[in-house]
Design a protein around this motif. Sequence first.
Motif, mmCIF file in Angstrom:
data_model
loop_
_atom_site.group_PDB
_atom_site.id
_atom_site.type_symbol
_atom_site.label_atom_id
_atom_site.label_comp_id
_atom_site.label_asym_id
_atom_site.label_seq_id
_atom_site.Cartn_x
_atom_site.Cartn_y
_atom_site.Cartn_z
ATOM 1 N N TRP A 1 0.809 -1.220 0.000
ATOM 2 C CA TRP A 1 0.000 0.000 0.000
ATOM 3 C C TRP A 1 0.841 1.268 0.000
ATOM 4 O O TRP A 1 0.312 2.363 -0.163
ATOM 5 C CB TRP A 1 -0.923 0.014 1.224
ATOM 6 C CG TRP A 1 -1.691 -1.246 1.383
ATOM 7 C CD1 TRP A 1 -1.510 -2.200 2.349
ATOM 8 C CD2 TRP A 1 -2.765 -1.725 0.562
ATOM 9 N NE1 TRP A 1 -2.389 -3.234 2.172
ATOM 10 C CE2 TRP A 1 -3.184 -2.968 1.078
ATOM 11 C CE3 TRP A 1 -3.409 -1.207 -0.570
ATOM 12 C CZ2 TRP A 1 -4.210 -3.712 0.519
ATOM 13 C CZ3 TRP A 1 -4.438 -1.950 -1.138
ATOM 14 C CH2 TRP A 1 -4.821 -3.186 -0.590
ATOM 15 N N GLY B 1 0.509 3.879 -2.839
ATOM 16 C CA GLY B 1 -0.866 4.242 -3.167
ATOM 17 C C GLY B 1 -1.399 3.665 -4.463
ATOM 18 O O GLY B 1 -2.610 3.726 -4.722
ATOM 19 N N HIS C 1 -4.015 0.639 -4.018
ATOM 20 C CA HIS C 1 -5.292 1.146 -3.494
ATOM 21 C C HIS C 1 -6.064 1.893 -4.589
ATOM 22 O O HIS C 1 -7.280 1.743 -4.709
ATOM 23 C CB HIS C 1 -5.050 2.044 -2.291
ATOM 24 C CG HIS C 1 -6.292 2.624 -1.697
ATOM 25 N ND1 HIS C 1 -7.368 1.857 -1.288
ATOM 26 C CD2 HIS C 1 -6.642 3.909 -1.449
ATOM 27 C CE1 HIS C 1 -8.315 2.652 -0.812
ATOM 28 N NE2 HIS C 1 -7.902 3.904 -0.917
ATOM 29 N N THR D 1 -9.699 0.783 -5.782
ATOM 30 C CA THR D 1 -10.781 1.754 -5.633
ATOM 31 C C THR D 1 -11.533 1.895 -6.959
ATOM 32 O O THR D 1 -12.772 1.884 -6.979
ATOM 33 C CB THR D 1 -10.235 3.125 -5.176
ATOM 34 O OG1 THR D 1 -9.603 2.950 -3.904
ATOM 35 C CG2 THR D 1 -11.335 4.158 -5.053
ATOM 36 N N LEU E 1 -7.050 1.330 5.309
ATOM 37 C CA LEU E 1 -7.737 1.869 4.132
ATOM 38 C C LEU E 1 -9.226 1.540 4.114
ATOM 39 O O LEU E 1 -9.943 1.958 3.213
ATOM 40 C CB LEU E 1 -7.057 1.368 2.857
ATOM 41 C CG LEU E 1 -5.652 1.932 2.640
ATOM 42 C CD1 LEU E 1 -4.922 1.156 1.548
ATOM 43 C CD2 LEU E 1 -5.699 3.414 2.315
#
Length: 191
Positions: free
Chosen positions: A107, A110, A113, A117, A145
């Motif tokens: 993670w 970023g 994620h 997402t 998260l």
Amino acid sequence: MCDSWIHLCIDMQRMFAEQTPWHVPWMATVSPQIVELAGRYPERTIFTRFMPPPTADAMPGMWKNYYKKWPMMTGEHLLPELMDIVADLKSFVPPARIFNKRTYSPWFDGQLHEILTREKVETIVITGGETDICVLAAALGAVDLGYRVILLKDAVCSSADETHDATLELLGGRFSVQVEITETDAFLSDL
């Protein structure tokens, strides 16, 4: 189980499966469960790879010291093919995906994620190694998260039994609202 889950398989790489200073003997024991899950759902599987730097000096801060302790595991000494996913799992790519990382946590930068997402993923099913290092970092990062985390205890491993057991106890106890610990067969039968 909802449709918004992915299987995040942590660092099932040759450098941990084979006779290197980072060998994890328990990998052979958990591999059949991981092969079963990834084989049934390759399109939902993401394999992470822990990618050592070319040299210790290529890393910042304490990572430099870490690789000075393990110089034989840097790119200048380690055979590149040892960084690859183990053969039993490599055949699932594609449609399974590979995500490279330089730290314990997938993670950190970023990117993972952001991808999940966009794909509206809500649940992360974790397998792989090592339970008390990279699996722990992946689980805690996913908790931070906001993901629902399912850890398959018969599909994670470590080279240190005591801390493997302690990590499962920690995640199953202190994080019981956010982390569910189960076994592969039970997870598959609930789908």
